[in-house]
Design a protein around this motif. Structure first.
Motif, PDB file in Angstrom:
ATOM      1  N   ILE A  21       0.834  -1.273  -0.016  1.00 42.58           N
ATOM      2  CA  ILE A  21       0.055   0.131  -0.007  1.00 42.58           C
ATOM      3  C   ILE A  21       1.079   1.326  -0.044  1.00 42.58           C
ATOM      4  N   PRO A  22       1.828   1.603   1.079  1.00 41.31           N
ATOM      5  CA  PRO A  22       2.712   2.700   0.921  1.00 41.31           C
ATOM      6  C   PRO A  22       3.556   2.617  -0.257  1.00 41.31           C
ATOM      7  N   LEU A  23       3.992   1.577  -0.581  1.00 43.88           N
ATOM      8  CA  LEU A  23       4.668   1.582  -2.174  1.00 43.88           C
ATOM      9  C   LEU A  23       4.018   1.979  -3.255  1.00 43.88           C
ATOM     10  N   LEU A  24       2.760   1.534  -3.218  1.00 41.91           N
ATOM     11  CA  LEU A  24       1.876   1.917  -4.488  1.00 41.91           C
ATOM     12  C   LEU A  24       1.689   3.701  -4.384  1.00 41.91           C
ATOM     13  N   MET A  25       1.541   4.080  -3.214  1.00 38.67           N
ATOM     14  CA  MET A  25       1.271   5.437  -3.133  1.00 38.67           C
ATOM     15  C   MET A  25       2.585   5.950  -3.477  1.00 38.67           C
ATOM     16  N   ILE A  26       3.676   5.766  -3.131  1.00 41.66           N
ATOM     17  CA  ILE A  26       4.946   6.371  -3.453  1.00 41.66           C
ATOM     18  C   ILE A  26       5.190   6.157  -4.970  1.00 41.66           C
ATOM     19  N   ASP A  27       4.921   5.490  -5.405  1.00 36.82           N
ATOM     20  CA  ASP A  27       4.813   5.088  -7.026  1.00 36.82           C
ATOM     21  C   ASP A  27       3.973   6.071  -7.490  1.00 36.82           C
ATOM     22  N   GLY A  28       2.677   6.339  -7.281  1.00 36.69           N
ATOM     23  CA  GLY A  28       2.052   7.326  -7.768  1.00 36.69           C
ATOM     24  C   GLY A  28       2.594   8.785  -7.396  1.00 36.69           C
ATOM     25  N   VAL A  29       3.057   9.269  -6.176  1.00 33.14           N
ATOM     26  CA  VAL A  29       3.852  10.262  -6.043  1.00 33.14           C
ATOM     27  C   VAL A  29       4.798  10.587  -7.162  1.00 33.14           C
ATOM     28  N   ILE A  30       5.566   9.547  -7.483  1.00 34.24           N
ATOM     29  CA  ILE A  30       6.737   9.555  -8.422  1.00 34.24           C
ATOM     30  C   ILE A  30       6.231   9.976  -9.952  1.00 34.24           C
ATOM     31  N   ASP A  31       5.078   9.196 -10.249  1.00 37.45           N
ATOM     32  CA  ASP A  31       4.181   9.636 -11.496  1.00 37.45           C
ATOM     33  C   ASP A  31       3.610  11.153 -11.380  1.00 37.45           C
ATOM     34  N   ASP A  32       3.229  11.678 -10.202  1.00 38.11           N
ATOM     35  CA  ASP A  32       2.789  12.961 -10.204  1.00 38.11           C
ATOM     36  C   ASP A  32       3.960  13.963 -10.370  1.00 38.11           C
ATOM     37  N   ARG A  33       4.783  13.769  -9.674  1.00 40.13           N
ATOM     38  CA  ARG A  33       6.082  14.778  -9.987  1.00 40.13           C
ATOM     39  C   ARG A  33       6.691  14.835 -11.174  1.00 40.13           C
ATOM     40  N   GLN A  34       6.524  13.434 -12.013  1.00 43.08           N
ATOM     41  CA  GLN A  34       7.157  13.436 -13.187  1.00 43.08           C
ATOM     42  C   GLN A  34       6.333  14.376 -14.290  1.00 43.08           C
ATOM     43  N   GLN A  35       4.860  14.055 -14.005  1.00 40.32           N
ATOM     44  CA  GLN A  35       3.952  14.887 -14.871  1.00 40.32           C
ATOM     45  C   GLN A  35       4.060  16.423 -14.569  1.00 40.32           C
ATOM     46  N   LEU A  36       4.229  16.954 -13.217  1.00 45.43           N
ATOM     47  CA  LEU A  36       4.579  18.144 -13.054  1.00 45.43           C
ATOM     48  C   LEU A  36       5.905  18.584 -13.728  1.00 45.43           C
ATOM     49  N   ARG A  37       6.771  17.963 -13.795  1.00 46.79           N
ATOM     50  CA  ARG A  37       7.936  18.286 -14.450  1.00 46.79           C
ATOM     51  C   ARG A  37       7.860  18.344 -15.771  1.00 46.79           C
ATOM     52  N   ASP A  38       7.385  17.344 -16.455  1.00 46.03           N
ATOM     53  CA  ASP A  38       6.878  17.525 -18.028  1.00 46.03           C
ATOM     54  C   ASP A  38       6.171  18.692 -18.249  1.00 46.03           C
ATOM     55  N   GLY A  39       5.111  19.057 -17.652  1.00 43.24           N
ATOM     56  CA  GLY A  39       4.215  20.176 -17.555  1.00 43.24           C
ATOM     57  C   GLY A  39       5.036  21.476 -17.578  1.00 43.24           C
ATOM     58  N   VAL A  40       6.027  21.432 -16.717  1.00 45.24           N
ATOM     59  CA  VAL A  40       6.922  22.797 -16.530  1.00 45.24           C
ATOM     60  C   VAL A  40       7.871  22.890 -17.831  1.00 45.24           C
ATOM     61  N   LEU A  41       8.426  21.699 -18.312  1.00 48.39           N
ATOM     62  CA  LEU A  41       9.150  21.681 -19.478  1.00 48.39           C
ATOM     63  C   LEU A  41       8.419  22.279 -20.606  1.00 48.39           C
ATOM     64  N   GLU A  42       7.234  21.655 -20.764  1.00 44.25           N
ATOM     65  CA  GLU A  42       6.245  22.051 -22.031  1.00 44.25           C
ATOM     66  C   GLU A  42       6.284  23.460 -21.764  1.00 44.25           C
ATOM     67  N   ASP A  43       5.865  24.259 -20.768  1.00 44.66           N
ATOM     68  CA  ASP A  43       5.541  25.381 -20.696  1.00 44.66           C
ATOM     69  C   ASP A  43       6.910  26.476 -20.798  1.00 44.66           C
ATOM     70  N   ILE A  44       8.089  25.976 -20.497  1.00 41.48           N
ATOM     71  CA  ILE A  44       9.452  26.548 -21.095  1.00 41.48           C
ATOM     72  C   ILE A  44       9.530  26.424 -22.398  1.00 41.48           C
ATOM     73  N   ALA A  45       9.253  25.416 -23.224  1.00 44.37           N
ATOM     74  CA  ALA A  45       9.140  25.159 -24.463  1.00 44.37           C
ATOM     75  C   ALA A  45       8.101  26.042 -25.634  1.00 44.37           C
ATOM     76  N   ARG A  46       7.092  26.041 -24.791  1.00 43.09           N
ATOM     77  CA  ARG A  46       6.052  26.853 -25.276  1.00 43.09           C
ATOM     78  C   ARG A  46       6.376  28.300 -25.250  1.00 43.09           C
ATOM     79  N   SER A  47       6.963  28.814 -24.229  1.00 42.12           N
ATOM     80  CA  SER A  47       7.456  30.427 -24.297  1.00 42.12           C
ATOM     81  C   SER A  47       8.788  30.535 -24.858  1.00 42.12           C
ATOM     82  N   SER A  48       9.402  29.521 -25.272  1.00 41.73           N
ATOM     83  CA  SER A  48      10.576  29.806 -26.333  1.00 41.73           C
ATOM     84  C   SER A  48      10.570  29.050 -27.833  1.00 41.73           C
ATOM     85  N   SER A  49      10.756  27.922 -27.855  1.00 40.86           N
ATOM     86  CA  SER A  49      10.608  27.073 -28.964  1.00 40.86           C
ATOM     87  C   SER A  49      10.737  25.718 -28.603  1.00 40.86           C
ATOM     88  N   TYR A  50      10.006  24.935 -29.489  1.00 41.51           N
ATOM     89  CA  TYR A  50       9.896  23.386 -29.260  1.00 41.51           C
ATOM     90  C   TYR A  50      10.970  22.835 -30.140  1.00 41.51           C
TER      91      TYR A  50
END
Length: 456
Positions: A21-50
């Motif tokens: 149970i805690p391992l699955l919760m931590i795995d979910g946190v990893i996915d959430d943080r990765q999606q947050l990182r990818d969203g920030v990188l997408e914003d940086i590319a959107r404001s500069s160039s892809y």
């Protein structure tokens, strides 16, 4: 097997399932943080160039053709011509295409996340050879040609960092935005002087293109013979596309790579013809190659890979605990198993949170060291012996070291993991080869006396 041993093994199995149970919760946190990182990188590319793909140059010659529609007069039964006009374009790829690119990378940060941008200083040269009458064999007199233009596809024109000027046989001509060629996408074009279509026309061209982008830089080899050379200060390139470099060098200071293609290998002329006539442009645009400026230290990917070994890690640790229990006739309560399991699970949360700030390798060292020290201190008291606790801690530290080796050696992870499990099974079998499993529960456990001298 006696009843007490069965109950003990069943309790350990239930604990392992509960720790999922805690391992699955931590795995979910990893996915959430990765999606947050990818969203920030997408914003940086959107404001500069892809990511950037360079397609062209392509010579475009617009034409108007007189179409003779012969009809018959019903009254006089005489034929007459009712002409109409058809508009179209002829497309020509260069005989020779050369690109020499010098690439510099930089980091753009937003909060704790960083995106890697590149600036490519490209020198593009080439040569067009247009046949007499532009290759038209029939009814050439019915054609009228407008001013030709050169179109260059650039996937994200926001990344253009210099004023583009075409050098054409001693002339300097200004580019303007837009290719006016749908299948090339975004880009630039430059109008050319009218052509003398009565004879073969040779045109040599060149221009400088400074291009900014994120992620990857790709080139479409449009020439009948194409030569592309890229050098960069990034030591971790990933070569992508349909063609690998003919020659490449990679060191700590960066890389250099050279590609060579011909129409025989790319079949680009045929792909362009299908694109123009049937709007099937996937084959044409898919002939590109280039380099991706990847970051080899992706803490989220490695954290995700690490947590996939968590269940195996907990089972091996509990097996070591159980081995001490049966070999030394000690009594370890399931709650003590549970506390050690929770400490093992917290390792992955520490690893994720620290790696976002100090890098994966150092985060792994600190997290593993903290867990080994905590569990070692606890086990010394549980087993009532410093020597046994240190032995257990050494084995746990070795497991963390082997896990890091598995994460680092991606290509050999399966082999290393198989050898590790086989070796541990062998150790377990050797240590328990003379153990009377039927008599385990019948032997009274030794009283848990605290070894004061050993602890001091």
């Amino acid at each position: 097997m006696n009843k007490n041993l069965t109950i003990k093994l069943g309790a350990i199995a239930v604990l392992i399932l509960l720790l999922l149970i805690p391992l699955l919760m931590i795995d979910g946190v990893i996915d959430d943080r990765q999606q947050l990182r990818d969203g920030v990188l997408e914003d940086i590319a959107r404001s500069s160039s892809y990511s950037q793909q360079l397609s062209g140059p392509v010579m475009v010659v617009p034409y108007r053709k007189v179409i003779h529609n012969w009809k018959t007069n019903d009254k006089t039964n005489q034929r007459y011509d009712e002409p109409s006009e058809e508009r179209g374009r002829l497309y020509f790829l260069p005989e020779r295409f050369e690109l020499d690119g010098q690439v510099q990378t930089e980091l753009r940060a937003r909060g704790i996340y960083e995106a890697r941008l590149f600036h490519a200083d490209n020198r593009i040269n080439g040569h067009f050879s247009l046949p007499a009458q532009l290759g038209i064999k029939e009814d050439f007199s019915d054609y009228q040609f407008d001013a030709p233009f050169l179109a260059v596809g650039i996937s994200d024109i926001r990344g253009i960092e210099n004023a583009l000027k075409l050098e054409l046989d001693g002339q300097r001509l200004d580019f303007v935005p837009g290719t006016q060629v749908g299948w090339l996408g975004e880009g630039v074009r430059v109008s050319l002087p009218l052509l003398d279509t009565s004879k073969t026309t040779e045109l040599s061209f060149g221009f400088d293109l400074r291009l900014q982008g994120t992620g990857s830089l790709q080139v479409l080899p449009v020439g009948k013979s194409s030569s592309v050379s890229l050098t960069a200060n990034w030591p971790h390139p990933s070569f992508i596309g349909n063609f690998l470099p003919a020659k490449r060098e990679i060191n700590d200071q960066g890389f250099s790579a050279d590609w060579q293609t011909t129409f025989f290998s790319t079949n680009l002329q045929d792909a362009m013809s299908r694109c123009v006539s049937g709007n099937d442009c996937e084959a044409f645009n898919g002939r590109s190659f280039g380099v991706s400026f990847i970051d080899p230290v992706d803490q989220y990917l490695k954290s995700d890979r690490a947590i996939k070994y968590a269940l195996l890690f907990i089972v091996l640790t509990f097996a070591g605990f159980f081995l001490f229990e049966v070999l030394k006739s000690l009594a370890v309560h399931p709650v003590q198993y549970a506390l050690v399991g929770v400490a093992l699970a917290f390792f992955y949360l520490l690893l994720l949170s620290l790696s976002e700030h100090i890098g994966f390798a150092l985060a792994y060292l600190l997290s593993a060291s903290g867990c080994v020290l905590l569990i070692g201190f606890y086990v010394c008291h549980v087993l009532r012996s410093v020597r046994h606790g240190l032995s257990f801690s050494a084995g746990l530290a070795a497991l963390y070291g082997l896990l890091y080796g598995l994460l680092s050696a991606e290509d050999y992870a399966l082999l290393m993991g198989s050898l590790l499990l086989f070796g541990l099974l062998g150790v377990f079998m050797v240590l328990t080869r003379k153990l009377d499993w039927y008599g385990i529960g019948q032997k009274p456990a030794k009283p848990l006396e605290f070894d004061v001298g050993a602890m001091q």
